[in-house]
Structures are given as structure tokens and as C-alpha cells.
Design a protein around this motif. Structure first.
Motif, PDB file in Angstrom:
ATOM      1  N   ILE A   1       0.835  -1.204   0.000  1.00 13.64           N
ATOM      2  CA  ILE A   1       0.000   0.000   0.000  1.00 13.64           C
ATOM      3  C   ILE A   1       0.868   1.252   0.000  1.00 13.64           C
ATOM      4  CG2 ILE A   1      -1.617   1.355   1.395  1.00 13.64           C
ATOM      5  CD1 ILE A   1      -2.907  -1.288   2.243  1.00 13.64           C
ATOM      6  N   LEU A   2       1.854   1.287   0.876  1.00  7.61           N
ATOM      7  CA  LEU A   2       2.741   2.454   0.933  1.00  7.61           C
ATOM      8  C   LEU A   2       3.506   2.621  -0.376  1.00  7.61           C
ATOM      9  CD1 LEU A   2       4.171   2.060   4.552  1.00  7.61           C
ATOM     10  CD2 LEU A   2       2.407   3.652   3.779  1.00  7.61           C
ATOM     11  N   GLY A   3       4.002   1.521  -0.919  1.00  6.96           N
ATOM     12  CA  GLY A   3       4.745   1.589  -2.170  1.00  6.96           C
ATOM     13  C   GLY A   3       3.897   2.056  -3.338  1.00  6.96           C
ATOM     14  N   SER A   4       2.627   1.649  -3.385  1.00  5.39           N
ATOM     15  CA  SER A   4       1.747   2.058  -4.478  1.00  5.39           C
ATOM     16  C   SER A   4       1.486   3.562  -4.462  1.00  5.39           C
ATOM     17  CB  SER A   4       0.422   1.295  -4.398  1.00  5.39           C
ATOM     18  OG  SER A   4      -0.344   1.733  -3.291  1.00  5.39           O
ATOM     19  N   LEU A   5       1.612   4.175  -3.283  1.00  8.49           N
ATOM     20  CA  LEU A   5       1.391   5.611  -3.142  1.00  8.49           C
ATOM     21  C   LEU A   5       2.690   6.407  -3.253  1.00  8.49           C
ATOM     22  CD1 LEU A   5      -1.104   5.442  -0.133  1.00  8.49           C
ATOM     23  CD2 LEU A   5      -1.651   6.207  -2.454  1.00  8.49           C
ATOM     24  N   GLY A   6       3.806   5.730  -3.404  1.00  9.89           N
ATOM     25  CA  GLY A   6       5.083   6.418  -3.477  1.00  9.89           C
ATOM     26  C   GLY A   6       5.600   6.838  -2.120  1.00  9.89           C
ATOM     27  N   PHE A   7       5.081   6.225  -1.052  1.00 11.89           N
ATOM     28  CA  PHE A   7       5.508   6.538   0.305  1.00 11.89           C
ATOM     29  C   PHE A   7       6.545   5.504   0.748  1.00 11.89           C
ATOM     30  CE2 PHE A   7       0.913   8.170   1.116  1.00 11.89           C
ATOM     31  CZ  PHE A   7       1.148   9.219   0.250  1.00 11.89           C
TER      32      PHE A   7
ATOM     33  N   ALA B   1       3.879  -6.717  -7.126  1.00 12.14           N
ATOM     34  CA  ALA B   1       3.217  -6.170  -8.315  1.00 12.14           C
ATOM     35  C   ALA B   1       2.345  -7.217  -8.996  1.00 12.14           C
ATOM     36  CB  ALA B   1       4.257  -5.637  -9.299  1.00 12.14           C
ATOM     37  N   ASP B   2       2.728  -8.481  -8.875  1.00 12.74           N
ATOM     38  CA  ASP B   2       1.946  -9.559  -9.468  1.00 12.74           C
ATOM     39  C   ASP B   2       0.878 -10.091  -8.518  1.00 12.74           C
ATOM     40  OD1 ASP B   2       3.502  -9.558 -11.834  1.00 12.74           O
ATOM     41  OD2 ASP B   2       5.033 -10.751 -10.829  1.00 12.74           O
ATOM     42  N   LEU B   3       1.089  -9.894  -7.204  1.00 14.51           N
ATOM     43  CA  LEU B   3       0.159 -10.441  -6.220  1.00 14.51           C
ATOM     44  C   LEU B   3      -0.958  -9.470  -5.854  1.00 14.51           C
ATOM     45  CD1 LEU B   3       2.749 -12.059  -3.765  1.00 14.51           C
ATOM     46  CD2 LEU B   3       1.375 -13.221  -5.514  1.00 14.51           C
ATOM     47  N   LEU B   4      -0.679  -8.161  -5.911  1.00 13.45           N
ATOM     48  CA  LEU B   4      -1.656  -7.173  -5.450  1.00 13.45           C
ATOM     49  C   LEU B   4      -1.536  -5.902  -6.278  1.00 13.45           C
ATOM     50  CD1 LEU B   4      -3.774  -6.387  -3.262  1.00 13.45           C
ATOM     51  CD2 LEU B   4      -1.871  -5.504  -1.901  1.00 13.45           C
ATOM     52  N   ARG B   5      -2.652  -5.480  -6.874  1.00 19.20           N
ATOM     53  CA  ARG B   5      -2.682  -4.241  -7.653  1.00 19.20           C
ATOM     54  C   ARG B   5      -3.811  -3.359  -7.142  1.00 19.20           C
ATOM     55  NH1 ARG B   5      -1.747  -6.562 -13.865  1.00 19.20           N
ATOM     56  NH2 ARG B   5       0.213  -7.664 -13.393  1.00 19.20           N
ATOM     57  N   LEU B   6      -3.453  -2.124  -6.772  1.00 17.87           N
ATOM     58  CA  LEU B   6      -4.421  -1.187  -6.208  1.00 17.87           C
ATOM     59  C   LEU B   6      -4.735  -0.109  -7.237  1.00 17.87           C
ATOM     60  CD1 LEU B   6      -2.783  -0.813  -2.684  1.00 17.87           C
ATOM     61  CD2 LEU B   6      -4.758  -2.221  -3.287  1.00 17.87           C
ATOM     62  N   ALA B   7      -6.017   0.029  -7.572  1.00 19.04           N
ATOM     63  CA  ALA B   7      -6.428   1.037  -8.554  1.00 19.04           C
ATOM     64  C   ALA B   7      -6.401   2.431  -7.953  1.00 19.04           C
ATOM     65  CB  ALA B   7      -7.825   0.718  -9.088  1.00 19.04           C
ATOM     66  N   TYR B   8      -6.896   2.583  -6.720  1.00 20.23           N
ATOM     67  CA  TYR B   8      -6.899   3.898  -6.075  1.00 20.23           C
ATOM     68  C   TYR B   8      -7.005   3.726  -4.571  1.00 20.23           C
ATOM     69  CZ  TYR B   8      -8.337   8.412  -4.303  1.00 20.23           C
ATOM     70  OH  TYR B   8      -8.406   9.574  -3.576  1.00 20.23           O
ATOM     71  N   ILE B   9      -6.272   4.567  -3.854  1.00 23.68           N
ATOM     72  CA  ILE B   9      -6.406   4.658  -2.408  1.00 23.68           C
ATOM     73  C   ILE B   9      -6.064   6.083  -2.006  1.00 23.68           C
ATOM     74  CG2 ILE B   9      -4.050   3.837  -2.011  1.00 23.68           C
ATOM     75  CD1 ILE B   9      -5.118   2.535   0.599  1.00 23.68           C
ATOM     76  N   ASP B  10      -6.886   6.677  -1.169  1.00 21.44           N
ATOM     77  CA  ASP B  10      -6.645   8.035  -0.718  1.00 21.44           C
ATOM     78  C   ASP B  10      -5.311   8.097   0.041  1.00 21.44           C
ATOM     79  OD1 ASP B  10      -7.796  10.843   0.013  1.00 21.44           O
ATOM     80  OD2 ASP B  10      -7.145   9.983   1.921  1.00 21.44           O
ATOM     81  N   PRO B  11      -4.454   9.085  -0.233  1.00 23.74           N
ATOM     82  CA  PRO B  11      -3.127   9.138   0.404  1.00 23.74           C
ATOM     83  C   PRO B  11      -3.179   9.146   1.927  1.00 23.74           C
ATOM     84  CG  PRO B  11      -3.222  10.655  -1.444  1.00 23.74           C
ATOM     85  CD  PRO B  11      -4.612  10.147  -1.250  1.00 23.74           C
ATOM     86  N   LEU B  12      -4.072   9.952   2.502  1.00 24.76           N
ATOM     87  CA  LEU B  12      -4.153  10.025   3.959  1.00 24.76           C
ATOM     88  C   LEU B  12      -4.592   8.687   4.543  1.00 24.76           C
ATOM     89  CD1 LEU B  12      -4.038  11.659   6.567  1.00 24.76           C
ATOM     90  CD2 LEU B  12      -6.405  12.374   6.140  1.00 24.76           C
ATOM     91  N   PHE B  13      -5.637   8.105   3.959  1.00 26.47           N
ATOM     92  CA  PHE B  13      -6.121   6.813   4.421  1.00 26.47           C
ATOM     93  C   PHE B  13      -5.069   5.738   4.192  1.00 26.47           C
ATOM     94  CE2 PHE B  13      -8.436   2.800   3.531  1.00 26.47           C
ATOM     95  CZ  PHE B  13      -8.995   2.613   4.774  1.00 26.47           C
ATOM     96  N   GLY B  14      -4.402   5.787   3.040  1.00 30.94           N
ATOM     97  CA  GLY B  14      -3.396   4.785   2.712  1.00 30.94           C
ATOM     98  C   GLY B  14      -2.209   4.820   3.655  1.00 30.94           C
ATOM     99  N   ALA B  15      -1.763   6.025   4.040  1.00 31.26           N
ATOM    100  CA  ALA B  15      -0.644   6.144   4.976  1.00 31.26           C
ATOM    101  C   ALA B  15      -1.012   5.537   6.325  1.00 31.26           C
ATOM    102  CB  ALA B  15      -0.252   7.608   5.132  1.00 31.26           C
TER     103      ALA B  15
END
Length: 213
Positions: free
Chosen positions: A42-48, A110-124
Motif C-alpha cells: 500500500i505504501l509503495g503504491s502511493l510512493g511513500f 506487483a503480481d500479487l496485489l494491484r491497487l487502482a486507487y487509495i486516498d493518500p491520507l487513508f493509505g498512509a
């Protein structure tokens, strides 16, 4: 007799009223690693990023493009000397298994889990919370995700320092280095995730409240 010799060789793995059995440890470690891997994804998908060795692996990944899982595995290798010298063979074996499995899961995330969208605040916050749950599961089965986790458990056992607070102090230092790899906005969200993670551990991981090893 053979089982006794095996237990002596690898440490005390016998199940008692205050000690997990090897089967319970295996399930606990796998569950903890899975939760940790999802939090990292989750953190990686957001660039965190986060703190500890995972945070340093994120910085190296963002700067060089190297595979996160491989970098994470290599960074943890020096800490095994502390683990086996101070924490025992059983702890070291479980931690080595946890780090190897986490490296594999994050390397294939990247092959096991793909997230289309997650709010940055919620994702952090969610990423930090999942990391907290995952690390708590590992700590309660006398294992860690390597690196700072090994140091934090050692300091808690020897001096009574809260593992969560130790990790928080180290994580803040690691996150300062993140400015070289990501934007100040991403660092701010990463700090929030680290706070959620470590405050969760500081509240829930106490040796006087959980006796099983």
C-alpha cells in the motif's frame, strides 16, 4: 530422544503454557509477514515509505530502481550476528524465515496485489496500521522483520525499553533521509504512517501484558 537432541540444537521450541509450539510460531510468522507485505504494498503504491530497513530499502528502490525485496534482504544480513549472539538460535531462525518470506512477497507484490486507487491520507494510516499488526504478530512469536526489529526486541528484553518507541526514534532518522528520494509531501505522509505503526506497537507490545514466547 531424537526430538530432544533436535530441540537442544535449535533452541527451546517445546510448547508450554507460556511458550508457542513450532506450529503456532509458523502460522504466526506467516500471518505477520503477510500483513506486513500488504502494508508495504500500500505504501509503495502511493510512493511513500516507512522506517527501519524497509525504509532504507524504499529509498534505494526509488533512487536506483533496484528490486525492493532484494535490497531489503541484503540490508538485513548484518543484523543476524546480533540476533544469533544475543537472541538465540530459535529467534534467528524464525527471523531469517520471516525476512526471506517478506522479501519474496514484496518482490512479487506487483503480481500479487494491484491497487487502482487509495486516498493518500487513508493509505498512509492503513499501511502503518497493517505494518503494526504484522510486526506485533512477529514479535509475539519471538521473531522480527529483521534490522531495527531485532535491535528493538533486544533493547526491550535487556533494558525494558519499549520496542515501539525504539523503532519510532530510528524511523524518524531514516525518514529524514527520504527527502533525497521522494517529495516533501510523500515524506509527510510517510511520517504519519510511521507514527501510526510505532504508536500501535508502543501501546500493544509489552512483555508485562503478553507472556507467551
Amino acid at each position: 530422544m531424537r526430538a530432544t537432541r533436535r530441540a537442544h540444537r535449535f533452541g527451546n521450541w517445546a510448547a508450554t503454557a507460556t511458550r508457542h509450539s513450532p506450529w503456532e510460531d509458523a502460522l504466526g510468522v506467516v500471518a505477520g509477514v503477510t500483513l506486513t507485505a500488504v502494508g508495504i504494498a500500500i505504501l509503495g503504491s502511493l510512493g511513500f515509505l516507512t522506517g527501519g530497513m524497509a525504509g532504507l530499502a524504499f529509498v534505494a528502490h526509488y533512487l536506483t530502481g533496484w528490486n525492493f525485496g532484494l535490497v531489503f534482504f541484503v540490508l538485513n544480513l548484518p543484523f543476524y550476528a546480533l540476533a544469533i549472539g544475543r537472541m538465540g538460535r530459535a529467534f534467528t531462525i524464525k527471523t531469517a524465515f520471516a525476512v526471506a518470506l517478506l522479501s519474496l512477497m514484496t518482490g512479487l507484490s506487483a503480481d500479487l496485489l494491484r491497487l487502482a486507487y487509495i486516498d493518500p491520507l487513508f493509505g498512509a494510516c492503513l499501511g502503518g496500521l497493517l505494518l503494526g499488526f504484522g510486526l506485533l504478530a512477529l514479535f509475539r512469536h519471538r521473531a522480527s522483520a529483521g534490522g531495527v526489529g531485532i535491535l528493538a526486541i533486544f533493547l526491550q528484553d535487556k533494558f525494558g525499553w519499549r520496542a515501539g518507541l525504539t523503532q519510532l526514534a530510528v524511523d524518524m532518522v531514516v525518514l529524514v533521509t527520504a527527502f533525497a528520494a521522494v517529495s516533501p509531501r510523500a515524506v509527510a505522509y510517510s511520517v504519519l504512517g510511521a507514527l501510526v505503526l510505532n504508536l500501535f506497537l508502543a501501546i500493544n507490545h509489552r512483555t508485562d501484558r503478553y507472556l507467551a514466547a
